[in-house]
Design a protein around this motif. Structure first.
Motif, short mmCIF file in Angstrom:
data_model
loop_
_atom_site.label_atom_id
_atom_site.label_comp_id
_atom_site.label_asym_id
_atom_site.label_seq_id
_atom_site.Cartn_x
_atom_site.Cartn_y
_atom_site.Cartn_z
N SER A 93 30.17 -22.19 39.03
CA SER A 93 30.58 -22.56 40.38
C SER A 93 31.96 -23.23 40.35
O SER A 93 32.32 -23.88 39.36
CB SER A 93 29.59 -23.55 41.00
OG SER A 93 28.33 -22.95 41.11
N ILE A 94 32.67 -23.07 41.45
CA ILE A 94 33.97 -23.73 41.60
C ILE A 94 33.77 -25.01 42.40
O ILE A 94 33.13 -25.02 43.44
CB ILE A 94 34.98 -22.81 42.31
CG1 ILE A 94 35.28 -21.59 41.42
CG2 ILE A 94 36.26 -23.57 42.65
CD1 ILE A 94 36.15 -20.55 42.09
N GLU A 95 34.31 -26.10 41.88
CA GLU A 95 34.30 -27.40 42.54
C GLU A 95 35.74 -27.79 42.80
O GLU A 95 36.63 -27.46 42.02
CB GLU A 95 33.65 -28.46 41.65
CG GLU A 95 32.25 -28.15 41.22
CD GLU A 95 31.20 -28.77 42.12
OE1 GLU A 95 31.55 -29.59 42.99
OE2 GLU A 95 30.03 -28.42 41.93
N TRP B 286 37.86 -27.65 39.43
CA TRP B 286 37.18 -27.47 38.15
C TRP B 286 35.93 -26.63 38.38
O TRP B 286 35.72 -26.14 39.49
CB TRP B 286 36.87 -28.83 37.51
CG TRP B 286 35.94 -29.68 38.33
CD1 TRP B 286 34.58 -29.77 38.21
CD2 TRP B 286 36.31 -30.55 39.42
NE1 TRP B 286 34.08 -30.64 39.17
CE2 TRP B 286 35.12 -31.13 39.92
CE3 TRP B 286 37.50 -30.88 40.03
CZ2 TRP B 286 35.10 -32.02 40.98
CZ3 TRP B 286 37.48 -31.78 41.09
CH2 TRP B 286 36.30 -32.34 41.56
N ASN B 287 35.09 -26.47 37.38
CA ASN B 287 33.87 -25.69 37.51
C ASN B 287 32.65 -26.56 37.23
O ASN B 287 32.77 -27.63 36.64
CB ASN B 287 33.88 -24.52 36.51
CG ASN B 287 35.01 -23.58 36.76
OD1 ASN B 287 36.10 -23.78 36.24
ND2 ASN B 287 34.79 -22.57 37.56
N GLY C 82 35.96 -26.92 47.87
CA GLY C 82 35.44 -25.89 46.96
C GLY C 82 35.16 -24.58 47.70
O GLY C 82 35.48 -23.50 47.22
N LYS C 83 34.57 -24.68 48.89
CA LYS C 83 34.30 -23.49 49.69
C LYS C 83 35.60 -22.81 50.11
O LYS C 83 35.69 -21.58 50.15
CB LYS C 83 33.48 -23.86 50.92
CG LYS C 83 32.05 -24.21 50.59
CD LYS C 83 31.27 -24.62 51.82
CE LYS C 83 29.87 -25.07 51.43
NZ LYS C 83 29.14 -25.60 52.57
N PRO D 255 43.59 -26.06 49.69
CA PRO D 255 42.39 -26.74 49.21
C PRO D 255 42.56 -27.37 47.84
O PRO D 255 41.63 -27.92 47.30
CB PRO D 255 41.36 -25.60 49.14
CG PRO D 255 42.18 -24.40 48.84
CD PRO D 255 43.51 -24.63 49.54
N PHE D 256 43.75 -27.26 47.26
CA PHE D 256 43.90 -27.75 45.90
C PHE D 256 45.26 -28.33 45.71
O PHE D 256 46.14 -28.17 46.50
CB PHE D 256 43.65 -26.62 44.90
CG PHE D 256 44.16 -25.30 45.38
CD1 PHE D 256 45.47 -24.94 45.19
CD2 PHE D 256 43.35 -24.44 46.10
CE1 PHE D 256 45.95 -23.73 45.65
CE2 PHE D 256 43.82 -23.24 46.55
CZ PHE D 256 45.12 -22.87 46.34
#
Length: 127
Positions: free
Chosen positions: A45-47, A58-59, A99-100, A126-127
């Motif tokens: 998953s991506i966080e 991160w994941n 993350g979404k 988002p980042f």
């Protein structure tokens, strides 16, 4: 995905090595790209949120955070740590909405045939 730790670390080293060859500045400003590669290759998953007050991606998998770009924040080159420890001791602050947004942007990029297809999309960074 369940992998023995030594296999997981080797896979993460390979992903980091590939990114290092593509990006001279790796790991700086490469966190989203790295998280997307790990998602694609390992299914983690991506966080996204912040790390020590700075925007970061991160994941996660099975209650662990996996980060191959944390070195830009003084962490080890490949960092695998339990979620609770990551938040309480290392300053990770996840934001599920971010993350979404990363995942939505990644999927839009996969569908786009060229950059013009993406210009109609509006995403907050988002980042």
């Amino acid at each position: 995905m369940k992998l023995p730790l030594d296999v997981l670390l080797k896979e993460l080293e390979n992903i980091a090595g590939d990114l290092r060859q593509k990006r001279e500045d790796f790991p700086n400003d490469c966190c989203t790209e790295a998280a997307i590669e790990i998602y694609k290759k390992l299914g983690f998953s991506i966080e996204s949120g912040s790390l020590r007050g700075e925007p970061h991606t991160w994941n996660s998998c099975n209650g662990y955070y996996v980060d191959i770009t944390g070195a830009q924040f003084g962490l080890p080159d490949i960092f695998v740590v339990g979620r609770k420890e990551a938040v309480e001791l290392h300053g990770y602050a996840p934001d599920p909405a971010q993350g979404k947004a990363v995942i939505a942007f990644m999927k839009a990029c996969e569908k786009a045939e060229d950059i013009e297809d993406l210009t109609s999309l509006s995403f907050a960074r988002p980042f």
